[in-house]
Design a protein around this motif. Structure first.
Motif, PDB file in Angstrom:
ATOM      1  N   PHE A   6      17.562  33.002  33.578  1.00 18.01           N
ATOM      2  CA  PHE A   6      16.818  33.342  32.363  1.00 18.01           C
ATOM      3  C   PHE A   6      17.777  33.359  31.176  1.00 18.01           C
ATOM      4  CE2 PHE A   6      14.582  35.141  35.925  1.00 18.01           C
ATOM      5  CZ  PHE A   6      13.253  34.846  35.665  1.00 18.01           C
ATOM      6  N   VAL A   7      17.313  32.801  30.046  1.00 19.73           N
ATOM      7  CA  VAL A   7      18.123  32.759  28.829  1.00 19.73           C
ATOM      8  C   VAL A   7      17.350  33.462  27.719  1.00 19.73           C
ATOM      9  CG1 VAL A   7      19.328  31.319  27.157  1.00 19.73           C
ATOM     10  CG2 VAL A   7      19.143  30.570  29.548  1.00 19.73           C
ATOM     11  N   THR A   8      17.986  34.420  27.057  1.00 18.68           N
ATOM     12  CA  THR A   8      17.388  35.090  25.904  1.00 18.68           C
ATOM     13  C   THR A   8      18.193  34.728  24.659  1.00 18.68           C
ATOM     14  OG1 THR A   8      18.730  37.078  26.262  1.00 18.68           O
ATOM     15  CG2 THR A   8      16.578  37.006  27.329  1.00 18.68           C
ATOM     16  N   GLY A   9      17.552  34.752  23.500  1.00 20.79           N
ATOM     17  CA  GLY A   9      18.229  34.410  22.256  1.00 20.79           C
ATOM     18  C   GLY A   9      17.242  33.893  21.241  1.00 20.79           C
ATOM     19  N   ASN A  10      17.690  33.021  20.343  1.00 19.15           N
ATOM     20  CA  ASN A  10      16.883  32.515  19.252  1.00 19.15           C
ATOM     21  C   ASN A  10      16.212  31.198  19.658  1.00 19.15           C
ATOM     22  OD1 ASN A  10      15.712  32.130  16.787  1.00 19.15           O
ATOM     23  ND2 ASN A  10      17.619  32.096  15.612  1.00 19.15           N
ATOM     24  N   SER A  11      15.009  31.329  20.234  1.00 18.19           N
ATOM     25  CA  SER A  11      14.183  30.180  20.660  1.00 18.19           C
ATOM     26  C   SER A  11      14.907  29.261  21.640  1.00 18.19           C
ATOM     27  CB  SER A  11      13.722  29.371  19.445  1.00 18.19           C
ATOM     28  OG  SER A  11      12.980  30.162  18.556  1.00 18.19           O
ATOM     29  N   PRO A  12      15.381  29.771  22.796  1.00 17.08           N
ATOM     30  CA  PRO A  12      15.985  28.876  23.789  1.00 17.08           C
ATOM     31  C   PRO A  12      14.929  28.000  24.451  1.00 17.08           C
ATOM     32  CG  PRO A  12      15.758  31.082  24.695  1.00 17.08           C
ATOM     33  CD  PRO A  12      15.327  31.178  23.257  1.00 17.08           C
ATOM     34  N   SER A  13      15.317  26.771  24.778  1.00 12.53           N
ATOM     35  CA  SER A  13      14.381  25.864  25.435  1.00 12.53           C
ATOM     36  C   SER A  13      15.145  24.962  26.406  1.00 12.53           C
ATOM     37  CB  SER A  13      13.646  25.013  24.398  1.00 12.53           C
ATOM     38  OG  SER A  13      12.766  24.090  25.030  1.00 12.53           O
ATOM     39  N   PRO A  14      14.880  25.112  27.727  1.00 15.89           N
ATOM     40  CA  PRO A  14      13.954  26.058  28.335  1.00 15.89           C
ATOM     41  C   PRO A  14      14.566  27.457  28.397  1.00 15.89           C
ATOM     42  CG  PRO A  14      15.033  24.784  30.030  1.00 15.89           C
ATOM     43  CD  PRO A  14      15.511  24.218  28.732  1.00 15.89           C
ATOM     44  N   ASN A  15      13.692  28.431  28.556  1.00 15.85           N
ATOM     45  CA  ASN A  15      14.208  29.798  28.616  1.00 15.85           C
ATOM     46  C   ASN A  15      14.255  30.361  30.036  1.00 15.85           C
ATOM     47  OD1 ASN A  15      11.538  30.184  29.103  1.00 15.85           O
ATOM     48  ND2 ASN A  15      11.139  31.443  27.291  1.00 15.85           N
ATOM     49  N   ASN A  16      13.746  29.609  31.023  1.00 17.81           N
ATOM     50  CA  ASN A  16      13.905  29.991  32.425  1.00 17.81           C
ATOM     51  C   ASN A  16      13.824  28.738  33.282  1.00 17.81           C
ATOM     52  OD1 ASN A  16      11.003  29.940  33.843  1.00 17.81           O
ATOM     53  ND2 ASN A  16      10.759  30.663  31.713  1.00 17.81           N
ATOM     54  N   PHE A  17      14.607  28.732  34.388  1.00 17.70           N
ATOM     55  CA  PHE A  17      14.687  27.528  35.215  1.00 17.70           C
ATOM     56  C   PHE A  17      15.435  27.865  36.498  1.00 17.70           C
ATOM     57  CE2 PHE A  17      17.809  27.759  31.851  1.00 17.70           C
ATOM     58  CZ  PHE A  17      19.016  27.745  32.531  1.00 17.70           C
ATOM     59  N   PRO A  18      15.257  27.059  37.562  1.00 20.25           N
ATOM     60  CA  PRO A  18      16.029  27.252  38.800  1.00 20.25           C
ATOM     61  C   PRO A  18      17.480  26.814  38.571  1.00 20.25           C
ATOM     62  CG  PRO A  18      14.021  25.983  39.184  1.00 20.25           C
ATOM     63  CD  PRO A  18      14.218  26.040  37.710  1.00 20.25           C
ATOM     64  N   GLY A  19      18.393  27.446  39.314  1.00 26.02           N
ATOM     65  CA  GLY A  19      19.801  27.096  39.188  1.00 26.02           C
ATOM     66  C   GLY A  19      20.081  25.679  39.635  1.00 26.02           C
ATOM     67  N   SER A  20      21.124  25.074  39.053  1.00 22.64           N
ATOM     68  CA  SER A  20      21.504  23.708  39.400  1.00 22.64           C
ATOM     69  C   SER A  20      23.022  23.598  39.413  1.00 22.64           C
ATOM     70  CB  SER A  20      20.910  22.718  38.396  1.00 22.64           C
ATOM     71  OG  SER A  20      21.447  21.433  38.586  1.00 22.64           O
ATOM     72  N   VAL A  21      23.563  22.996  40.481  1.00 15.73           N
ATOM     73  CA  VAL A  21      25.011  22.856  40.574  1.00 15.73           C
ATOM     74  C   VAL A  21      25.538  21.865  39.541  1.00 15.73           C
ATOM     75  CG1 VAL A  21      24.916  21.013  42.284  1.00 15.73           C
ATOM     76  CG2 VAL A  21      26.912  22.528  42.236  1.00 15.73           C
ATOM     77  N   SER A  22      24.663  20.939  39.105  1.00 13.32           N
ATOM     78  CA  SER A  22      25.082  19.967  38.096  1.00 13.32           C
ATOM     79  C   SER A  22      24.912  20.508  36.680  1.00 13.32           C
ATOM     80  CB  SER A  22      24.297  18.665  38.259  1.00 13.32           C
ATOM     81  OG  SER A  22      22.911  18.901  38.103  1.00 13.32           O
ATOM     82  N   GLY A  23      24.230  21.632  36.533  1.00 12.00           N
ATOM     83  CA  GLY A  23      24.080  22.262  35.241  1.00 12.00           C
ATOM     84  C   GLY A  23      22.740  21.963  34.591  1.00 12.00           C
ATOM     85  N   THR A  24      22.214  22.923  33.832  1.00 12.02           N
ATOM     86  CA  THR A  24      20.964  22.783  33.086  1.00 12.02           C
ATOM     87  C   THR A  24      21.264  22.975  31.606  1.00 12.02           C
ATOM     88  OG1 THR A  24      19.687  23.650  34.952  1.00 12.02           O
ATOM     89  CG2 THR A  24      18.633  23.690  32.775  1.00 12.02           C
ATOM     90  N   SER A  25      20.801  22.022  30.761  1.00 12.13           N
ATOM     91  CA  SER A  25      21.077  22.083  29.328  1.00 12.13           C
ATOM     92  C   SER A  25      19.986  22.886  28.626  1.00 12.13           C
ATOM     93  CB  SER A  25      21.140  20.666  28.755  1.00 12.13           C
ATOM     94  OG  SER A  25      21.414  20.705  27.371  1.00 12.13           O
ATOM     95  N   VAL A  26      20.393  23.868  27.829  1.00 11.93           N
ATOM     96  CA  VAL A  26      19.471  24.727  27.089  1.00 11.93           C
ATOM     97  C   VAL A  26      19.755  24.565  25.596  1.00 11.93           C
ATOM     98  CG1 VAL A  26      18.692  27.075  26.681  1.00 11.93           C
ATOM     99  CG2 VAL A  26      19.370  26.372  28.990  1.00 11.93           C
ATOM    100  N   SER A  27      18.701  24.176  24.814  1.00  8.52           N
ATOM    101  CA  SER A  27      18.827  24.095  23.359  1.00  8.52           C
ATOM    102  C   SER A  27      18.467  25.450  22.769  1.00  8.52           C
ATOM    103  CB  SER A  27      17.897  23.013  22.802  1.00  8.52           C
ATOM    104  OG  SER A  27      18.263  21.736  23.301  1.00  8.52           O
TER     105      SER A  27
END
Length: 561
Positions: A379-400
Motif C-alpha cells: 500500500f502506498v499513501t501520499g499525494n494521489s499515488p497511482s496505483p495505490n495498492n498492488f501485489p508485491g513483485s520481485v521485478s518492482g512496481t512503478s508508482v506515479s
C-alpha cells in the motif's frame, strides 16, 4: 251523305285496314309482273309474224313503292321511387312500396334509398308505403297523378320515426384511442359511465366498434375514467336530453400526449493544452424520475434522455487531467413536455510533474517458509499515488505520485518479518525517482521438547514402544528433543534424541544417545542408537509396521531392516 257524316262513320281502324289491303294488292301485282317478264325473256316465241310492223316496246318491271312505317305501340311512362327513413332502427327495405295505375311493373317491392324503377302505361297512378309502427310516412308530389308515354317522374317516400311517450332511447357509445405520440392503451382500458334515466348498462369498458346502451327519456351524461397521459374529448351526443326512441351516437376520443420531459446532453472537450480525449471517453450519468438512458457515452452532437417530471441531475465520470464544468440545465426540475439542454465542458489542464517510486519485493525462505512476493499486498499513501495498492513483485512496481510526503507499507504476514529500505518513506519531488525495497524473512519454528517414558522388553522392542516427541516440518532440517527409557527391572537409562532427518515426506531417520554412557561411546559399548523409519510420522504419532530387537546390551536399540 256529306263528308262530315262520312268521316264520322269511317273510323281510323277502318282506314288503316283499307290502306293495308291496297299495299298488299300492289305487292302481289308487282310479283306477277316480275314472273311474267322472266317467262317472256326466256321462252322462245312461236308463230312469230314475218310481216313488217312497228318495233316491239321494251318490257320493264313495275317499280315497287316504299312501304309506309308501322306506327310504334304506345310509349310507357317511368316512375323513380326513392324510400327514406329518419330515426328509429328501421331500414328503407323494411317498408313495402305499392304502385297502382295502368299496368305498373313491378307493382310492389321493398323500399330502397338508391331508388326503384317502375314502368307503366300512360294514365293515372298512385304510390303508397306499408305502415310501420312508430313511423309517419310523407310523399313527394310525384308520388301520385297522371303520366304520359315516355315521361319520367320522381317520387320520394319519407318515413320519420315518431316515438311514443316514455319509449326507450338507444345510445351507441364509440371509444377511440389515438396513440400517435407513443401511447400504448387500447379502447377497453377506458371505463365508460352513463348517467340518466335507467341506462343499461350504466358502466362498461370502451369499445372501438361501439357499445349499445338503452335508457328512458330524460337528461343523460356519458363520462370516462381518466388515464394518465391521455386527453379526452366528447362528441355532442355524449350529453343532452333523450326524447325516447331516437338513436343517439356518442364518440369519445382519447389522445395520448407527451407525459415525459426531454434532456439534451452535449459533451464538449477542450484539448488546447495538449489533451487527447474525445467526448465518447467520458461517461454521462443521469439521475431523476426514470431517465432513459440513465448512463451513456458523451457526444458532441448531443444525447437525448427522456424522463418523467421531477428533479434531476447530470454528472460525468472523472478523467485524469480534465476539469468538468456544467451548464445550468444539467440539474434542477423539469416538467412534462419540457425540453432542457445541458452542456458538460471538459478542459484539459497541464498536469504537474510527477515523481516515481519503484517498489521491489524480496522474500527469504530459509526456515521452511513458502510465501512468494505476490502473496504480500503493498500500500502506498501520499499525494494521489497511482496505483495505490498492488501485489508485491520481485521485478518492482512503478508508482506515479505527485510531489509531497509518501509512505510504503505492507500487510503483515504470519511467519515473516518485514523490513523497509530508506526509500520506502519520506518526501518526493516532481520528476524524482526513488527505489523502495520491502524484504520479508521467514521465522524458524520453535522446537517441540517433551519427555515420555518407554519400557524395554527382554528380547523384543516393539515398534510402538518408543515415542520420540519431535517437531516435524515440510523442509529438510535437524531438530532435537528428549525421551526417557526405562527397563523392566525399574532402572532407568536416558536417551536423548540428538538428530532427526526430516523431509517433505516426514521423518526419515532418527539418532539417539544413552546419556548414562556418554563417556563410553565406543563401537563396543554401543551407546549411540540409530533408527531408520520405514513409515514416517508427524508430531507424536508412534512407529508403525516394523519390529525392534534387543542385543546382549539391554541398552542397545537396534533397527533391523
Amino acid at each position: 251523305m256529306d263528308r262530315t257524316s262520312l268521316d264520322k262513320k269511317i273510323s281510323p281502324p277502318i282506314v288503316r285496314a283499307i290502306a293495308a289491303g291496297i299495299i298488299l294488292v300492289l305487292l302481289v301485282f308487282a310479283n306477277s309482273m316480275m314472273s311474267y317478264s322472266y317467262a317472256a325473256k326466256n321462252t322462245p316465241v312461236r308463230n312469230q309474224s314475218i310481216l313488217p310492223g312497228p318495233a316491239p316496246l321494251p318490257i320493264h318491271p313495275p317499280e315497287i313503292p316504299t312501304p309506309l312505317p308501322t306506327p310504334p305501340p304506345g310509349l310507357l311512362g317511368t316512375l323513380k321511387v326513392t324510400t327514406k327513413v329518419s330515426g328509429g332502427n328501421k331500414n328503407p327495405s323494411d317498408f313495402t312500396i305499392t304502385v297502382s295505375g295502368n299496368s305498373p311493373k313491378p307493382a310492389s317491392f321493398a323500399g330502397s334509398s338508391s331508388g326503384s324503377t317502375v314502368t307503366l302505361k300512360p294514365g293515372t297512378y298512385n304510390v303508397s308505403a306499408s305502415s310501420v309502427s312508430g313511423y309517419t310516412t310523407t310523399y313527394s308530389s310525384g308520388c301520385s297523378g297522371s303520366i304520359s308515354g315516355g315521361q319520367t317522374i320522381k317520387c320520394t317516400v319519407t318515413n320519420k320515426y315518431t316515438p311514443p311517450p316514455g319509449s326507450t332511447t338507444f345510445l351507441n357509445v364509440v371509444t377511440k384511442v389515438d396513440n400517435t405520440n407513443g401511447g400504448t392503451k387500447k379502447s377497453s382500458d377506458f371505463t365508460i359511465t352513463v348517467s340518466g334515466n335507467s341506462p343499461s348498462p350504466s358502466t362498461f369498458s370502451g369499445s372501438s366498434s361501439g357499445t349499445s346502451v338503452t335508457l328512458h327519456a330524460g337528461k343523460y351524461t356519458i363520462s370516462e375514467s381518466s388515464i394518465s397521459g391521455y386527453t379526452t374529448t366528447y362528441s355532442s351526443g355524449c350529453s343532452g336530453t333523450a326524447s325516447g326512441g331516437v338513436p343517439i351516437n356518442c364518440t369519445i376520443t382519447n389522445l395520448y400526449t407527451h407525459v415525459v420531459a426531454t434532456l439534451v446532453v452535449t459533451t464538449k472537450v477542450d484539448n488546447t493544452n495538449g489533451g487527447t480525449k474525445k467526448p465518447s471517453d467520458f461517461t454521462i450519468s443521469v439521475t431523476g424520475n426514470s431517465p432513459k438512458p440513465s448512463s451513456f457515452s458523451g457526444s458532441s452532437l448531443g444525447s437525448t434522455v427522456t424522463l418523467k417530471p421531477g428533479t434531476y441531475s447530470i454528472t460525468e465520470s472523472s478523467v485524469l487531467g480534465y476539469t468538468a464544468t456544467y451548464s445550468s440545465g444539467c440539474s434542477g426540475s423539469i416538467s412534462a413536455g419540457q425540453t432542457v439542454s445541458c452542456t458538460v465542458a471538459n478542459e484539459y489542464q497541464i498536469s504537474p510533474l510527477l515523481g516515481k517510486i519503484t517498489v521491489v519485493k524480496s522474500v527469504i525462505n530459509n526456515d521452511r517458509g513458502t510465501k512468494k512476493p505476490s502473496d504480500f499486498m503493498i500500500f502506498v499513501t501520499g499525494n494521489s499515488p497511482s496505483p495505490n495498492n498492488f501485489p508485491g513483485s520481485v521485478s518492482g512496481t512503478s508508482v506515479s505520485i505527485q510531489a509531497g510526503n509518501y509512505k510504503v507499507v505492507e500487510a503483515s504476514m504470519s511467519g515473516y518479518t518485514t523490513t523497509y529500505s530508506s526509500g520506502c518513506s519520506g518526501s518526493i519531488t516532481g520528476g524524482e525517482t526513488i527505489k523502495c525495497v520491502v524484504s520479508n524473512d521467514d521465522i524458524p519454528p520453535t522446537p517441540f521438547i517433551d519427555t515420555e517414558t518407554v519400557k524395554l522388553g527382554k528380547s523384543t522392542f516393539l515398534s510402538d514402544a518408543l515415542r520420540p516427541l519431535i517437531d516435524v516440518g515440510p523442509s529438510s532440517n535437524i531438530i532435537g528433543g528428549h525421551v526417557s527409557l526405562s527397563s523392566p527391572t525399574g532402572s532407568s537409562d536416558h536417551l536423548k534424541l540428538i538428530a532427526a532427518e526430516i523431509t517433505d515426506a516426514g521423518v526419515q531417520h532418527a539418532v539417539a544417545v544413552n546419556l548414562t554412557k556418554t563417556l563410553d561411546i565406543t563401537p563396543t559399548v554401543q551407546s549411540l542408537y540409530h533408527t531408520d523409519l520405514r513409515s514416517t510420522f508427524a508430531g507424536i504419532n508412534p512407529f508403525t509396521g516394523a519390529q525392534d530387537r534387543v542385543t546382549h546390551f539391554t541398552d542397545l536399540l537396534l533397527w533391523n531392516n
